[in-house]
Design a protein around this motif. Structure first.
Motif, PDB file in Angstrom:
ATOM      1  N   ASP A 290       0.803  -1.074   0.078  1.00  0.00           N
ATOM      2  CA  ASP A 290      -0.217   0.025   0.231  1.00  0.00           C
ATOM      3  C   ASP A 290       0.876   1.190   0.026  1.00  0.00           C
ATOM      4  O   ASP A 290       0.545   2.214  -0.639  1.00  0.00           O
ATOM      5  CB  ASP A 290      -0.871   0.029   1.315  1.00  0.00           C
ATOM      6  N   HIS A 291       1.878   1.303   0.879  1.00  0.00           N
ATOM      7  CA  HIS A 291       2.933   2.470   0.958  1.00  0.00           C
ATOM      8  C   HIS A 291       3.446   2.398  -0.382  1.00  0.00           C
ATOM      9  O   HIS A 291       3.568   3.904  -0.901  1.00  0.00           O
ATOM     10  CB  HIS A 291       3.979   2.181   1.881  1.00  0.00           C
ATOM     11  N   ILE A 292       4.044   1.684  -1.129  1.00  0.00           N
ATOM     12  CA  ILE A 292       4.622   1.674  -2.255  1.00  0.00           C
ATOM     13  C   ILE A 292       3.584   2.211  -3.525  1.00  0.00           C
ATOM     14  O   ILE A 292       4.175   3.357  -4.046  1.00  0.00           O
ATOM     15  CB  ILE A 292       5.112   0.356  -3.015  1.00  0.00           C
ATOM     16  N   GLU A 293       2.386   1.817  -3.495  1.00  0.00           N
ATOM     17  CA  GLU A 293       1.234   2.408  -4.247  1.00  0.00           C
ATOM     18  C   GLU A 293       1.277   3.790  -4.144  1.00  0.00           C
ATOM     19  O   GLU A 293       1.065   4.511  -4.973  1.00  0.00           O
ATOM     20  CB  GLU A 293       0.084   1.630  -4.402  1.00  0.00           C
ATOM     21  N   ARG A 294       1.138   4.033  -2.815  1.00  0.00           N
ATOM     22  CA  ARG A 294       0.650   5.522  -2.600  1.00  0.00           C
ATOM     23  C   ARG A 294       1.963   6.326  -2.840  1.00  0.00           C
ATOM     24  O   ARG A 294       1.808   7.559  -3.354  1.00  0.00           O
ATOM     25  CB  ARG A 294       0.137   5.668  -1.085  1.00  0.00           C
TER      26      ARG A 294
END
Length: 328
Positions: A290-294
């Motif tokens: 999720d952090h990578i995508e954000r």
């Protein structure tokens, strides 16, 4: 097709996903800007082909060379072109990597090894040979990767380039991103062999066909080809079988693609499929992904906002970098 599951470090597996979602975020943002009328011009989306770029470029050094085509934003990002400069170039701004004079179909960023984006089908292959020959003559250890579509494999330059690369044992990897459609022509209607890689035998080089939507299988195959070139053992023809989701050009509705074929490709979208794979094999957690995508979306938003504020090129740019005197 390569089917084995090799031992690849978790951080490498995750990095492939990082690159793919940066490409995805750029593509989605740019297509949205075009739909809203904020950006005009031509755009050839690489949606669906993200790993065909990410898994190959993961093996390249910044000093290695890359040549790509007008459907090349995924290759440009994977090779390391800064997103701000890339956005600005796509929008024709003076702070773009080519001062706004290249646009989407002619992006280059030599500082990052992205040497040429060409809008002429098949023309990148002989250019790649020239870059590879220069590296060989200088004995720099650089490798050149040239990306092209399946339609380009039916162009004379493809055959001439493979032959010459083999004769001269050039450090070049020919990567055919076979998305199964040459503009509006299905693969089988225009190509006489079952797989593009079969043509390598005619030029005495290895030919490898791999699932271009399987990041790990392609990572392994690309690594072998690039290592081979780097140690001086000559060229390889690598065929990455993939699929384009957005038609030949922006606005093309792909009515010519059979509905069942198109639906099956969308259902097998490589990005969510690989995301699940990373979670299942323990390479990353849901929170990490999720952090990578954000972070990817935020980086693209920043690059787009910055590019929109940049100026257009001044008139003086018309004669800058032109290597002949203007005559009246």
């Amino acid at each position: 097709m390569t089917t084995t599951e090799p031992a690849i470090a978790a951080d490498t597996r995750v990095q492939l996903y990082c690159t793919a979602v940066r490409i995805l975020a750029f593509d989605e943002k740019y297509r949205s800007a075009m739909l809203s009328g904020k950006v005009g011009g031509m755009y050839y989306s690489a949606r669906g082909q993200e790993f065909a770029a990410a898994s190959v470029a993961a093996h390249l050094e910044p000093s290695d060379y890359m040549v790509t085509t007008y459907r090349g934003v995924h290759d440009q990002i994977a090779k390391g072109a800064p997103l701000r400069e890339l956005w600005a170039e796509h929008m024709g701004k003076v702070t773009g990597s080519c001062h706004g004079k290249g646009g989407p179909m002619h992006v280059s960023s030599p500082a990052h090894g992205l040497m040429v984006t060409t809008g002429v089908v098949g023309s990148g292959l002989p250019i790649a040979n020239g870059l590879a020959l220069a590296a060989k003559l200088r004995d720099t250890g650089q490798v050149t990767v040239v990306n092209f579509g399946d339609g380009a494999s039916n162009i004379g330059a493809f055959h001439e380039s493979l032959n010459l690369a083999s004769v001269w044992q050039l450090p070049v990897v020919f990567v055919c991103q076979n998305n199964k459609w040459a503009e509006y022509t299905p693969y089988a209607a225009g190509t006489s062999v079952a797989n593009i890689a079969q043509r390598a035998a005619s030029y005495s080089m290895p030919g490898i066909t791999v699932d271009g939507n399987d990041p790990i299988a392609l990572y392994v195959a690309a690594g072998e080809a690039i290592d081979r070139a780097r140690r001086g053992d000559g060229p390889t023809l690598l065929e990455a079988v993939t699929f384009r989701f957005c038609g030949h050009y922006f606005g093309d509705q792909s009515e010519y693609i059979p509905e069942a074929e198109y639906s099956a490709a969308l259902a097998a979208d490589p990005i969510p499929r690989y995301r699940k794979r990373l979670l299942d094999d323990g390479s990353a957690t849901e929170q990490e992904l999720d952090h990578i995508e954000r972070a990817a979306r935020e980086e693209v938003d920043d690059a787009a906002a910055w590019a929109f504020e940049q100026p257009l090129p001044p008139v003086s740019e018309l004669t800058t970098d032109v290597y002949s005197k203007e005559t009246l």
